[in-house]
Design a protein around this motif. Sequence first.
Motif, PDB file in Angstrom:
ATOM      1  N   PRO A  57       0.860  -1.188   0.000  1.00  0.00           N
ATOM      2  CA  PRO A  57       0.000   0.000   0.000  1.00  0.00           C
ATOM      3  C   PRO A  57       0.896   1.238   0.000  1.00  0.00           C
ATOM      4  N   SER A  58       0.334   2.371  -0.292  1.00  0.00           N
ATOM      5  CA  SER A  58       1.108   3.608  -0.214  1.00  0.00           C
ATOM      6  C   SER A  58       1.306   3.951   1.262  1.00  0.00           C
ATOM      7  N   ILE A  59       2.562   3.879   1.700  1.00  0.00           N
ATOM      8  CA  ILE A  59       2.887   4.088   3.113  1.00  0.00           C
ATOM      9  C   ILE A  59       2.690   5.562   3.496  1.00  0.00           C
ATOM     10  N   SER A  60       2.014   5.797   4.584  1.00  0.00           N
ATOM     11  CA  SER A  60       1.885   7.131   5.222  1.00  0.00           C
ATOM     12  C   SER A  60       0.912   8.116   4.578  1.00  0.00           C
ATOM     13  N   THR A  61       0.292   7.773   3.439  1.00  0.00           N
ATOM     14  CA  THR A  61      -0.476   8.812   2.736  1.00  0.00           C
ATOM     15  C   THR A  61      -1.944   8.901   3.134  1.00  0.00           C
ATOM     16  N   SER A  62      -2.388   8.067   4.081  1.00  0.00           N
ATOM     17  CA  SER A  62      -3.784   8.212   4.484  1.00  0.00           C
ATOM     18  C   SER A  62      -3.859   8.696   5.931  1.00  0.00           C
ATOM     19  N   ASP A  63      -3.884   7.772   6.874  1.00  0.00           N
ATOM     20  CA  ASP A  63      -3.961   8.194   8.271  1.00  0.00           C
ATOM     21  C   ASP A  63      -2.772   9.094   8.658  1.00  0.00           C
ATOM     22  N   PHE A  64      -1.609   8.843   8.128  1.00  0.00           N
ATOM     23  CA  PHE A  64      -0.425   9.636   8.475  1.00  0.00           C
ATOM     24  C   PHE A  64      -0.275  10.925   7.662  1.00  0.00           C
ATOM     25  N   GLN A  65      -1.210  11.158   6.714  1.00  0.00           N
ATOM     26  CA  GLN A  65      -1.369  12.461   6.036  1.00  0.00           C
ATOM     27  C   GLN A  65      -0.130  13.006   5.313  1.00  0.00           C
ATOM     28  N   VAL A 111      -0.916  -1.095  -4.384  1.00  0.00           N
ATOM     29  CA  VAL A 111      -2.337  -1.428  -4.268  1.00  0.00           C
ATOM     30  C   VAL A 111      -3.089  -0.337  -3.521  1.00  0.00           C
ATOM     31  N   ASP A 112      -4.297  -0.053  -3.975  1.00  0.00           N
ATOM     32  CA  ASP A 112      -5.212   0.774  -3.172  1.00  0.00           C
ATOM     33  C   ASP A 112      -6.641   0.303  -3.425  1.00  0.00           C
ATOM     34  N   LEU A 113      -7.534   0.730  -2.526  1.00  0.00           N
ATOM     35  CA  LEU A 113      -8.887   0.180  -2.509  1.00  0.00           C
ATOM     36  C   LEU A 113      -9.787   0.670  -3.633  1.00  0.00           C
ATOM     37  N   GLY A 152      -7.841  -2.911  -5.408  1.00  0.00           N
ATOM     38  CA  GLY A 152      -8.421  -4.041  -4.691  1.00  0.00           C
ATOM     39  C   GLY A 152      -7.970  -4.031  -3.243  1.00  0.00           C
ATOM     40  N   ASP A 153      -8.533  -4.976  -2.487  1.00  0.00           N
ATOM     41  CA  ASP A 153      -8.176  -5.121  -1.078  1.00  0.00           C
ATOM     42  C   ASP A 153      -6.896  -5.965  -1.010  1.00  0.00           C
ATOM     43  N   ILE A 154      -5.892  -5.456  -0.343  1.00  0.00           N
ATOM     44  CA  ILE A 154      -4.598  -6.147  -0.286  1.00  0.00           C
ATOM     45  C   ILE A 154      -4.692  -7.504   0.426  1.00  0.00           C
ATOM     46  N   THR A 155      -5.774  -7.728   1.144  1.00  0.00           N
ATOM     47  CA  THR A 155      -5.956  -9.019   1.826  1.00  0.00           C
ATOM     48  C   THR A 155      -6.700 -10.044   0.951  1.00  0.00           C
ATOM     49  N   ALA A 169       2.217  -0.075   9.105  1.00  0.00           N
ATOM     50  CA  ALA A 169       2.004  -0.453  10.504  1.00  0.00           C
ATOM     51  C   ALA A 169       2.034   0.752  11.442  1.00  0.00           C
ATOM     52  N   ASN A 170       1.765   0.482  12.724  1.00  0.00           N
ATOM     53  CA  ASN A 170       2.005   1.468  13.784  1.00  0.00           C
ATOM     54  C   ASN A 170       3.256   1.018  14.548  1.00  0.00           C
ATOM     55  N   TRP A 171       3.806   1.889  15.351  1.00  0.00           N
ATOM     56  CA  TRP A 171       5.115   1.583  15.952  1.00  0.00           C
ATOM     57  C   TRP A 171       5.079   0.405  16.918  1.00  0.00           C
ATOM     58  N   GLY A 220      -5.535  -3.492  14.674  1.00  0.00           N
ATOM     59  CA  GLY A 220      -6.500  -2.406  14.864  1.00  0.00           C
ATOM     60  C   GLY A 220      -5.979  -1.083  14.352  1.00  0.00           C
ATOM     61  N   GLY A 221      -6.623   0.005  14.785  1.00  0.00           N
ATOM     62  CA  GLY A 221      -6.205   1.341  14.375  1.00  0.00           C
ATOM     63  C   GLY A 221      -6.724   1.744  13.002  1.00  0.00           C
ATOM     64  N   GLY A 222      -7.500   0.896  12.357  1.00  0.00           N
ATOM     65  CA  GLY A 222      -8.045   1.257  11.048  1.00  0.00           C
ATOM     66  C   GLY A 222      -7.050   1.068   9.924  1.00  0.00           C
ATOM     67  N   GLY A 223      -7.450   1.516   8.732  1.00  0.00           N
ATOM     68  CA  GLY A 223      -6.584   1.463   7.554  1.00  0.00           C
ATOM     69  C   GLY A 223      -6.144   0.049   7.192  1.00  0.00           C
ATOM     70  N   VAL A 224      -5.043  -0.011   6.492  1.00  0.00           N
ATOM     71  CA  VAL A 224      -4.584  -1.290   5.968  1.00  0.00           C
ATOM     72  C   VAL A 224      -4.052  -2.184   7.098  1.00  0.00           C
ATOM     73  N   ASN A 225      -3.561  -1.575   8.184  1.00  0.00           N
ATOM     74  CA  ASN A 225      -3.072  -2.346   9.328  1.00  0.00           C
ATOM     75  C   ASN A 225      -4.183  -3.223   9.922  1.00  0.00           C
TER      76      ASN A 225
HETATM   77  N1  AR6 Z   1      -6.196  -2.798   0.854  1.00  0.00           N
HETATM   78  C1  AR6 Z   1      -5.406  -1.981   0.114  1.00  0.00           C
HETATM   79  N2  AR6 Z   1      -5.110  -0.715   0.461  1.00  0.00           N
HETATM   80  C2  AR6 Z   1      -5.646  -0.246   1.596  1.00  0.00           C
HETATM   81  C3  AR6 Z   1      -6.473  -1.033   2.434  1.00  0.00           C
HETATM   82  C4  AR6 Z   1      -6.740  -2.376   2.019  1.00  0.00           C
HETATM   83  N3  AR6 Z   1      -7.509  -3.206   2.735  1.00  0.00           N
HETATM   84  N4  AR6 Z   1      -6.853  -0.277   3.508  1.00  0.00           N
HETATM   85  C5  AR6 Z   1      -6.275   0.929   3.344  1.00  0.00           C
HETATM   86  N5  AR6 Z   1      -5.552   0.973   2.195  1.00  0.00           N
HETATM   87  P1  AR6 Z   1      -3.251   3.828   6.072  1.00  0.00           P
HETATM   88  P2  AR6 Z   1      -0.785   5.213   6.908  1.00  0.00           P
HETATM   89  C6  AR6 Z   1      -4.710   2.060   1.659  1.00  0.00           C
HETATM   90  O1  AR6 Z   1      -4.075   4.900   6.668  1.00  0.00           O
HETATM   91  O2  AR6 Z   1      -1.210   6.482   6.252  1.00  0.00           O
HETATM   92  C7  AR6 Z   1      -3.059   2.685  10.804  1.00  0.00           C
HETATM   93  O3  AR6 Z   1      -4.084   2.865  11.680  1.00  0.00           O
HETATM   94  C8  AR6 Z   1      -5.143   3.475   1.938  1.00  0.00           C
HETATM   95  O4  AR6 Z   1      -6.160   3.890   1.016  1.00  0.00           O
HETATM   96  O5  AR6 Z   1      -3.634   2.417   6.339  1.00  0.00           O
HETATM   97  O6  AR6 Z   1       0.628   4.743   6.708  1.00  0.00           O
HETATM   98  C9  AR6 Z   1      -1.763   2.172  11.449  1.00  0.00           C
HETATM   99  O7  AR6 Z   1      -2.008   1.479  12.644  1.00  0.00           O
HETATM  100  C10 AR6 Z   1      -3.839   4.226   1.734  1.00  0.00           C
HETATM  101  O8  AR6 Z   1      -3.605   4.442   0.342  1.00  0.00           O
HETATM  102  O9  AR6 Z   1      -1.692   3.941   6.514  1.00  0.00           O
HETATM  103  C11 AR6 Z   1      -0.946   3.421  11.652  1.00  0.00           C
HETATM  104  O10 AR6 Z   1      -1.186   3.981  12.924  1.00  0.00           O
HETATM  105  C12 AR6 Z   1      -2.783   3.244   2.263  1.00  0.00           C
HETATM  106  O11 AR6 Z   1      -3.459   1.975   2.322  1.00  0.00           O
HETATM  107  C13 AR6 Z   1      -1.435   4.387  10.586  1.00  0.00           C
HETATM  108  O12 AR6 Z   1      -2.735   3.953  10.224  1.00  0.00           O
HETATM  109  C14 AR6 Z   1      -2.211   3.565   3.638  1.00  0.00           C
HETATM  110  O13 AR6 Z   1      -3.220   4.059   4.485  1.00  0.00           O
HETATM  111  C15 AR6 Z   1      -0.575   4.386   9.352  1.00  0.00           C
HETATM  112  O14 AR6 Z   1      -1.044   5.360   8.457  1.00  0.00           O
END
Ligand code: AR6
Length: 231
Positions: free
Chosen positions: A41-49, A78-80, A109-112, A129-131, A136-141
């Motif tokens: 997935p694209s690292i850091s570009t969603s929850d980490f802004q 990959v992205d959703l 698609g879903d990376i899982t 991941a988170n540190w 949990g924590g939402g997103g791809v993690n």
């Molecule tokens: N399949 C493919 N891509 C996905 C999926 C999925 N199932 N779910 C999300 N993405 P993010 P970050 C994409 O927020 O910004 C977590 O809570 C999403 O659209 O998951 O690195 C951790 O615990 C985006 O393009 O990761 C950390 O605390 C990309 O995955 C924190 O968020 C990354 O989005 C990390 O934040």
Amino acid sequence: LSSISDTDNLETKEVERQEVGSAGSHANPVCPDDIPTLAFPSISTSDFQFNLEKAADIIVEKVAEFLNKFRNARLVLVDLSHKSKILSLVKARIAEKNMDTQKFFTHVGDITHLYSRGGLRCNAIANAANWRLKPGGGGVNAAIFNAAGPELESATKDKVKSLSPGNAAVVPLPSSSPLFTREGVTHVIHVLGPNMNPQRPNYLNNDYNKGCKILQDAYTSLFDGFASIVR
Ligand code: AR6
């Protein structure tokens, strides 16, 4: 690395992959001669802004660097959603730079569920991941820990306790994990990227000098980790 040595063979593989995709979920997940593939997935570009344009530049730069060294491996971003901004930005750069789209491409698609829903066979998947390396924590993690079952949490704990930004940890997936049995994924590589979200730990306060360096390190660490399992 397995030995797919010519373009013809690669093209054949590509066609097979697409056919498997359209055939749905009853295809055989065991393709031992497939080219080693990492989906990430694209690292850091969603929850980490993290800034998307800067991230796209770094992804393309780091992928090119990796593919120069490892000619017999494949990387998939990959992205959703089809509307994913980061996928569009990276796709534009792939075209501009005339990159080999057999070796690096984007996938919606879903990376899982890459194999079962997309016909895309990947040996390894990366997790943003988170540190603490906790589920949990939402997103791809959250998605990856959920899909992999408790096996991933215990395998992760056995391997490493925490991550600092810019680092990755390769975790072999127990063969009882649904990600292994259903999708054919043998390794999850956890990556901790730079954080630009004030609500999250290690906040960089918009310092993109540090941030870009950490994101570069994160991808280097991710791709080195992948290289270590396909070598
Ligand atoms: N399949 C493919 N891509 C996905 C999926 C999925 N199932 N779910 C999300 N993405 P993010 P970050 C994409 O927020 O910004 C977590 O809570 C999403 O659209 O998951 O690195 C951790 O615990 C985006 O393009 O990761 C950390 O605390 C990309 O995955 C924190 O968020 C990354 O989005 C990390 O934040």
